[in-house]
Design an enzyme around this catalytic site. Sequence first.
Site, mmCIF file in Angstrom:
data_model
loop_
_atom_site.group_PDB
_atom_site.id
_atom_site.type_symbol
_atom_site.label_atom_id
_atom_site.label_comp_id
_atom_site.label_asym_id
_atom_site.label_seq_id
_atom_site.Cartn_x
_atom_site.Cartn_y
_atom_site.Cartn_z
ATOM 1 N N ARG A 43 0.839 -1.190 0.000
ATOM 2 C CA ARG A 43 0.000 0.000 0.000
ATOM 3 C C ARG A 43 0.884 1.253 0.000
ATOM 4 N NH1 ARG A 43 -5.217 1.612 -0.980
ATOM 5 N NH2 ARG A 43 -6.217 2.708 0.740
ATOM 6 N N THR B 271 -9.463 0.589 -9.399
ATOM 7 C CA THR B 271 -8.727 -0.508 -8.790
ATOM 8 C C THR B 271 -8.815 -1.709 -9.705
ATOM 9 O OG1 THR B 271 -9.302 0.362 -6.626
ATOM 10 C CG2 THR B 271 -8.623 -1.918 -6.670
ATOM 11 N N THR C 72 -4.022 -0.636 -7.124
ATOM 12 C CA THR C 72 -4.871 0.507 -7.424
ATOM 13 C C THR C 72 -4.103 1.814 -7.516
ATOM 14 O OG1 THR C 72 -6.810 1.754 -6.653
ATOM 15 C CG2 THR C 72 -5.398 0.833 -4.960
ATOM 16 N N ASN D 255 -6.194 4.389 -6.827
ATOM 17 C CA ASN D 255 -7.347 4.997 -6.158
ATOM 18 C C ASN D 255 -8.394 5.448 -7.164
ATOM 19 O OD1 ASN D 255 -8.936 5.647 -3.979
ATOM 20 N ND2 ASN D 255 -8.152 7.718 -3.816
ATOM 21 N N SER E 233 -8.266 0.631 3.393
ATOM 22 C CA SER E 233 -8.583 0.136 2.053
ATOM 23 C C SER E 233 -9.745 -0.843 2.115
ATOM 24 C CB SER E 233 -7.351 -0.561 1.474
ATOM 25 O OG SER E 233 -7.708 -1.349 0.369
ATOM 26 N N SER E 234 -10.554 -0.887 1.049
ATOM 27 C CA SER E 234 -11.681 -1.828 0.980
ATOM 28 C C SER E 234 -11.291 -3.150 0.357
ATOM 29 C CB SER E 234 -12.802 -1.239 0.116
ATOM 30 O OG SER E 234 -13.268 -0.066 0.686
ATOM 31 N N GLY F 212 -13.662 -1.686 -7.005
ATOM 32 C CA GLY F 212 -14.942 -0.979 -6.923
ATOM 33 C C GLY F 212 -15.180 -0.312 -5.582
ATOM 34 N N GLY F 213 -14.132 0.228 -4.991
ATOM 35 C CA GLY F 213 -14.281 1.048 -3.792
ATOM 36 C C GLY F 213 -14.966 0.308 -2.663
#
Length: 617
Positions: free
Chosen positions: A156, A428, A446, A448, A498-499, A520-521
């Site tokens: 990340r 992402t 990603t 973002n 993060s998702s 997809g967030g």
Amino acid sequence: MQDSKSQPYFLSVPHPHQYQIHRCNGRKALVPLLLLFTVLTTSALYALNIPLLGIAWRTDDLGITRLRVPSSTRNPAYLIKASRGAVASENELCSGIGVDTLKAGGNAVDAAVSTTLCIGVVNMFSSGIGGGGFMTVRIPPSSSGGTSQVYTIDFRETAPGRANKTMYVGDPLSALFGGLSVGVPGELRGLEEAHKRWGKLPWHRLVQPSVELAQGWRVPTELARRMRFEMFSELMLNNPDWKAIFAPNGPLLQEGEIIRRTNLSNTLSKIALEGADAFYKGPIADAIIAKIQATGGVMTHEDLEGYRVKVSRALEGTYRDRKVYTTHAPTSGPVLLHMLNLMEHFEEFEEEGRTSLAVHRLTEAMKFGFAARTKVCDPKFDSKAQSRIAELSTKEFADLIFPNVTDDTTHPPDYYHPIFDAPTDHGTSHSSILDGDGMAVAITSTVNLVFGSQVMDPITGVLLNDEMDDFSTPGVPNAFGLYPSPYNYPEPFKRPLSSTTPTIVEDESGEFLLAIGGSGGSRIFGAVFQTMLNLNWGLDVSAAIEYGRLHDQLYPSRVEIDDVYPQEIIEGLKLRGHNVTIADVNRVAAVVQAVYKSGNTIYAASDSRKNGIAAGY
Ligand SMILES: *[C@@H]1O[C@H](CO)[C@@H](O)[C@H](O)[C@H]1NC(C)=O
Ligand SMILES: *[C@@H]1O[C@H](CO)[C@@H](O)[C@H](O)[C@H]1NC(C)=O
Ligand SMILES: *[C@@H]1O[C@H](CO)[C@@H](O)[C@H](O)[C@H]1NC(C)=O
Ligand SMILES: *[C@@H]1O[C@H](CO)[C@@H](O)[C@H](O)[C@H]1NC(C)=O
């Protein structure tokens, strides 16, 4: 994670509700009948392998066997059948490059490196070497009867050393666009670490296909679509850095025309020869830092050189008799395990199938999942975080929450005790990979938002992320009055929430079953969760991905349901008090890629929602 009791999909008649498309148009009686007829006929034809309208297993020149399957979106969906290995990425070219790597003697980690770099070239709106991510890697047992080892690599982005809690307070847009929104990129360090530990082929062999690709390829559908978005027209047509690539002759390039990222190709060529160091120090780093600072950023050479990945054993959980391995905080891996732990309390859940009660229960699990997610952050930066986050994925925590899952009704957001607002990520990409030895990788990377920070360094061709937007900004409650999470304010060298949930599942005997993840967030972990449940309900991996989804993140207080969802289930949710919004399944929402193994056969599928196609051999 189809359980071992259910039949392999190609021998079974799909569940009658599998491909039913109900729209509220008053022709409900006719539609299911027609669909049932179609499903029965096509299943008979699948079983006999009779080609009809192109619906049959086909093997192409490259030896990839695939079946066109019914999809609820405007793009075709394919199920890939393979015996040696498979790669499911969001782009057909990149899935192919991954499989070529396997065929050349590479393993799943090698294929993950080459596929991920490829996505960064062709789908630069999703990910790239200017971004970061997370991966889960399964190392198969060295001898039969042994146990696998599953690791995660956190690559990340981190906040630059000069970040501070209030850096976006006066100017919230600077967290979205421009140099100040850029987090220190981790992607190349992540790929390098995986390759050093577990890769087989030489590094340059994995980078070379992307060096060549970046010299020129045809604009694919998904890129063409995003280039045309109104919000990017100024960028594409008037920003010289972008125009030189996306509109070199004046007008925007069209789908199918040749697009070239020559300077990125040169950058990748250097990285192929010298490794990731070529990016983190020296002339490439100089150009990137100069561009970030010239566009308002505070990142320094020390930030870039000092970037480190984090390698750990994966976060482990179980779901019924299967073992689930996923990523740690600051991802939503702990939240995915919490939702599965809640569902495990419903003993007949798998056998009973997709009833409206079952769908209500999974929606409630998602709402508790979102509440749990508000407690997640980078654990290094909050003394109480370690224990707070460690609790979330335990069976004990689910036991505590479970009595509050009510079958007769849903509840307003407060009932689930969310504590803070949590931001989301959108541009992402996820890939799932399995090789012939049972080594598997689930990798989500990603930049973002779509096209990241919208800062592209022209000299190196590197597009930079805006991951700093995944931090919270103090003082401003969101539109629903929920305050931002102080756990997730920017601090020097911190990693934002993060998702993502790159996940690997093994069956009760410890054999590989599934590699899965999505983009997809805030929809990512819910989409992965629903795809896993769909597999349990007997859908094949493509059908499980294609099935309509629902999404409830507490705020706004409504459940959003894809328009292809069966009408009687939607009615059942309304009866239980859900505020229902119907959404077009073709909108850009969550996208899932998965590889699944049943017996000796490997199945892989990429989500048709982003036009993805998997590959295998
Ligand atoms: C925080 O960072 C911003 C952006 O670089 C800067 O303008 C501001 O002065 C910093 N605030 C503090 C308290 O250091
Ligand atoms: C369960 O619900 C009750 C009543 O709303 C509430 O008092 C309790 O705190 C809830 N328990 C948990 C673990 O959220
Ligand atoms: C449905 O919407 C109403 C009005 O916004 C709100 O008061 C209520 O809490 C919502 N219900 C649920 C279950 O979220
Ligand atoms: C590529 O880099 C050179 C400088 O090395 C620069 O002059 C040129 O404009 C760049 N090309 C693009 C398309 O940005």
